[in-house]
Design a protein around this motif. Structure first.
Motif, PDB file in Angstrom:
ATOM      1  N   PHE A 193      18.256 -43.289  38.486  1.00  0.00           N
ATOM      2  CA  PHE A 193      16.821 -43.459  38.687  1.00  0.00           C
ATOM      3  C   PHE A 193      16.471 -44.835  38.150  1.00  0.00           C
ATOM      4  N   THR A 194      15.768 -45.638  38.932  1.00  0.00           N
ATOM      5  CA  THR A 194      15.304 -46.945  38.458  1.00  0.00           C
ATOM      6  C   THR A 194      13.786 -46.954  38.450  1.00  0.00           C
ATOM      7  N   GLY A 195      13.207 -47.468  37.391  1.00  0.00           N
ATOM      8  CA  GLY A 195      11.757 -47.531  37.313  1.00  0.00           C
ATOM      9  C   GLY A 195      11.264 -47.192  35.927  1.00  0.00           C
ATOM     10  N   ALA A 196       9.940 -47.068  35.804  1.00  0.00           N
ATOM     11  CA  ALA A 196       9.323 -46.777  34.516  1.00  0.00           C
ATOM     12  C   ALA A 196       9.670 -45.365  34.061  1.00  0.00           C
ATOM     13  N   ILE A 197      10.088 -45.240  32.803  1.00  0.00           N
ATOM     14  CA  ILE A 197      10.389 -43.934  32.219  1.00  0.00           C
ATOM     15  C   ILE A 197       9.113 -43.469  31.520  1.00  0.00           C
ATOM     16  N   VAL A 198       8.293 -42.707  32.231  1.00  0.00           N
ATOM     17  CA  VAL A 198       6.991 -42.274  31.713  1.00  0.00           C
ATOM     18  C   VAL A 198       6.784 -40.789  31.995  1.00  0.00           C
ATOM     19  N   THR A 199       6.118 -40.129  31.065  1.00  0.00           N
ATOM     20  CA  THR A 199       5.876 -38.687  31.207  1.00  0.00           C
ATOM     21  C   THR A 199       4.796 -38.393  32.237  1.00  0.00           C
ATOM     22  N   THR A 200       3.990 -39.399  32.599  1.00  0.00           N
ATOM     23  CA  THR A 200       2.940 -39.177  33.583  1.00  0.00           C
ATOM     24  C   THR A 200       3.496 -39.000  34.987  1.00  0.00           C
ATOM     25  N   LYS A 201       4.720 -39.493  35.233  1.00  0.00           N
ATOM     26  CA  LYS A 201       5.304 -39.401  36.570  1.00  0.00           C
ATOM     27  C   LYS A 201       6.573 -38.553  36.606  1.00  0.00           C
ATOM     28  N   LEU A 202       7.447 -38.700  35.633  1.00  0.00           N
ATOM     29  CA  LEU A 202       8.744 -38.018  35.684  1.00  0.00           C
ATOM     30  C   LEU A 202       8.622 -36.562  35.254  1.00  0.00           C
ATOM     31  N   ASP A 203       9.369 -35.699  35.922  1.00  0.00           N
ATOM     32  CA  ASP A 203       9.461 -34.287  35.560  1.00  0.00           C
ATOM     33  C   ASP A 203      10.648 -34.149  34.598  1.00  0.00           C
ATOM     34  N   LEU A 204      10.371 -34.276  33.314  1.00  0.00           N
ATOM     35  CA  LEU A 204      11.442 -34.289  32.320  1.00  0.00           C
ATOM     36  C   LEU A 204      12.165 -32.947  32.258  1.00  0.00           C
ATOM     37  N   ALA A 205      11.427 -31.854  32.390  1.00  0.00           N
ATOM     38  CA  ALA A 205      12.062 -30.537  32.340  1.00  0.00           C
ATOM     39  C   ALA A 205      13.040 -30.365  33.500  1.00  0.00           C
ATOM     40  N   LEU A 206      12.660 -30.832  34.667  1.00  0.00           N
ATOM     41  CA  LEU A 206      13.558 -30.761  35.822  1.00  0.00           C
ATOM     42  C   LEU A 206      14.816 -31.588  35.567  1.00  0.00           C
ATOM     43  N   LEU A 207      14.657 -32.769  35.002  1.00  0.00           N
ATOM     44  CA  LEU A 207      15.812 -33.625  34.720  1.00  0.00           C
ATOM     45  C   LEU A 207      16.773 -32.957  33.746  1.00  0.00           C
ATOM     46  N   VAL A 208      16.224 -32.337  32.713  1.00  0.00           N
ATOM     47  CA  VAL A 208      17.069 -31.657  31.727  1.00  0.00           C
ATOM     48  C   VAL A 208      17.827 -30.510  32.377  1.00  0.00           C
ATOM     49  N   GLU A 209      17.136 -29.710  33.166  1.00  0.00           N
ATOM     50  CA  GLU A 209      17.794 -28.579  33.829  1.00  0.00           C
ATOM     51  C   GLU A 209      18.861 -29.060  34.806  1.00  0.00           C
ATOM     52  N   LEU A 210      18.556 -30.124  35.550  1.00  0.00           N
ATOM     53  CA  LEU A 210      19.522 -30.677  36.498  1.00  0.00           C
ATOM     54  C   LEU A 210      20.767 -31.174  35.766  1.00  0.00           C
ATOM     55  N   ALA A 211      20.575 -31.853  34.657  1.00  0.00           N
ATOM     56  CA  ALA A 211      21.718 -32.356  33.886  1.00  0.00           C
ATOM     57  C   ALA A 211      22.586 -31.211  33.372  1.00  0.00           C
ATOM     58  N   ARG A 212      21.975 -30.101  33.012  1.00  0.00           N
ATOM     59  CA  ARG A 212      22.743 -28.952  32.515  1.00  0.00           C
ATOM     60  C   ARG A 212      23.469 -28.226  33.648  1.00  0.00           C
ATOM     61  N   LEU A 213      22.886 -28.282  34.851  1.00  0.00           N
ATOM     62  CA  LEU A 213      23.560 -27.655  35.990  1.00  0.00           C
ATOM     63  C   LEU A 213      24.800 -28.441  36.416  1.00  0.00           C
ATOM     64  N   ARG A 214      24.811 -29.753  36.168  1.00  0.00           N
ATOM     65  CA  ARG A 214      25.949 -30.593  36.558  1.00  0.00           C
ATOM     66  C   ARG A 214      26.403 -31.397  35.328  1.00  0.00           C
TER      67      ARG A 214
END
Length: 388
Positions: A224-245
């Motif tokens: 992912f390239t771009g601003a790392i901000v909580t207003t746009k990114l779904d952090l919970a989804l990212l964490v779950e995705l990382a745990r799935l793979r």
């Protein structure tokens, strides 16, 4: 006889500073327009209420130093840092800014010898410049639902937008929802989704250097390239995705917190296969994508992202990468982007993309993206101006 976008004076009122962590629509277009026009870029008017955070305090200090200085030159553009107060919810402050801004911009345009310029505004507060500039043309470029951002005085912003959009000769809208709303305010709206420097990103297809931090990660590498901000990114989804793979590497390349200085992304630090690699200069991004196996757009669904067309879509595609994104309204119907609404669906879409990727598929994606360039977008805007 000059074309509408050659040999012109342009005053652009942006929503960011020129020397920002990430270039956006305004930077790319004004940099290109400055090749054959005189461009004065008026930096952010400080619409978001500042916070007691290092990023905001540093920016305030920089603005105080530059606030009364004449325009400086950067990337072929003249840049003005106007001294305005970032407390737009206060009527007295708004009134003071309405006096300060025309004086500062008027003085700058006179010093540059500009006459009846195009007023090209990314924020409606530029309405106060119409009387002093007497512009030959007014363009409102709506690229975000800024009123939905935290810290913005939504009421005063919406009121200014309603007035300014109605006075514009041309409105440019970067997402379908923005275009729909703008058409209730103005009869001349051009759909102008964000595009990319496709020629630059297509270099990712060829031999060249790999970003060292990316190359050090185990493959497959999902970026992912771009601003790392909580207003746009779904952090919970990212964490779950990382745990799935867990054997995959998820690389986030960009600054943490621009526009969201207190962004807390610590939840990502606990995942061993999620890597915050920091920002890169724009011209370094092809080396990042050359080392990647797929591009990711894991945006949350909220009022802000409802009106976003991510610039990275065509950057990824021009680099030949398969792209997987959450279901943003602006991406509906774009067959070149795989859509998934949750982590399990995103993992499955990435499985499919990685399984069927090939040099030929990458070349096809890049070739298809080539028509979505900033130069092509400027041609469309010039045609719309010519039609006036």
């Amino acid at each position: 006889m000059p074309t509408p976008l050659r040999g012109r004076d342009i005053v652009c009122v942006g929503f960011a500073d020129w020397d920002t962590d990430l270039w956006t629509n305004q930077h790319h277009l004004m940099h290109r327009l400055a090749r054959e026009n005189r461009v004065l870029f008026v930096e952010s008017l400080g619409l978001r209420r500042p916070q007691l955070a290092a990023r905001d305090l540093s920016r305030i200090g920089r603005r105080l130093v530059r606030g009364l200085a004449p325009p400086r030159e950067a990337d072929g553009v003249r840049v003005l840092s106007p001294l305005v107060l970032p407390f737009h919810a206060n009527p007295a402050v708004r009134q003071l800014n309405r006096r300060l801004l025309p004086r500062l911009v008027g003085r700058a345009t006179r010093s540059l010898g500009m006459s009846r310029p195009i007023l090209w505004a990314y924020v409606p507060q530029a309405e106060v410049l119409i009387d002093v500039l007497q512009p030959s043309l007014v363009v409102y470029h709506c690229v975000d639902d800024i009123a939905s951002q935290a810290g913005i005085d939504a009421a005063s912003f919406r009121a200014a937008e309603t007035r300014f959009a109605a006075r514009a000769d041309l409105v440019l809208a970067s997402a379908p929802e923005l275009a729909r709303r703008m058409r209730t305010l103005n009869g001349n709206v051009l759909d102008a989704p964000n595009v990319a420097d496709t020629e630059l990103f297509a270099t990712s297809l060829g031999e060249g250097p790999l970003d060292p931090a990316m190359a050090a990660l185990p493959a497959p590498r999902i970026v992912f390239t771009g601003a790392i901000v909580t207003t746009k990114l779904d952090l919970a989804l990212l964490v779950e995705l990382a745990r799935l793979r867990p054997s995959w590497s998820f690389a986030l390349v960009g600054p943490v917190g621009p526009g969201d200085p207190r962004a807390d992304v610590s939840v990502l630090a606990g995942e061993p296969n999620v890597h915050l690699l920091g920002g890169r200069a724009y011209r370094e991004l092809p080396a990042v994508l050359r080392a990647a196996d797929a591009g990711l757009i894991p945006y949350a669904r909220n009022p802000l992202t409802e009106s976003i067309f991510p610039m990275k879509v065509y950057e990824y595609l021009a680099a030949g990468l398969p792209v997987v994104a959450t279901p943003l309204p602006a991406l509906a119907g774009r067959v070149e982007v795989a859509i998934a609404s949750d982590a399990a669906g995103m993992a499955a879409a990435l499985d499919e993309a990685l399984l069927h990727d090939s040099p030929q598929r990458r070349a096809e994606r890049s070739a298809a993206a080539a028509s979505h360039s900033w130069d092509r977008r400027l041609e469309e805007i010039a045609a719309a101006i010519d039609a006036l």
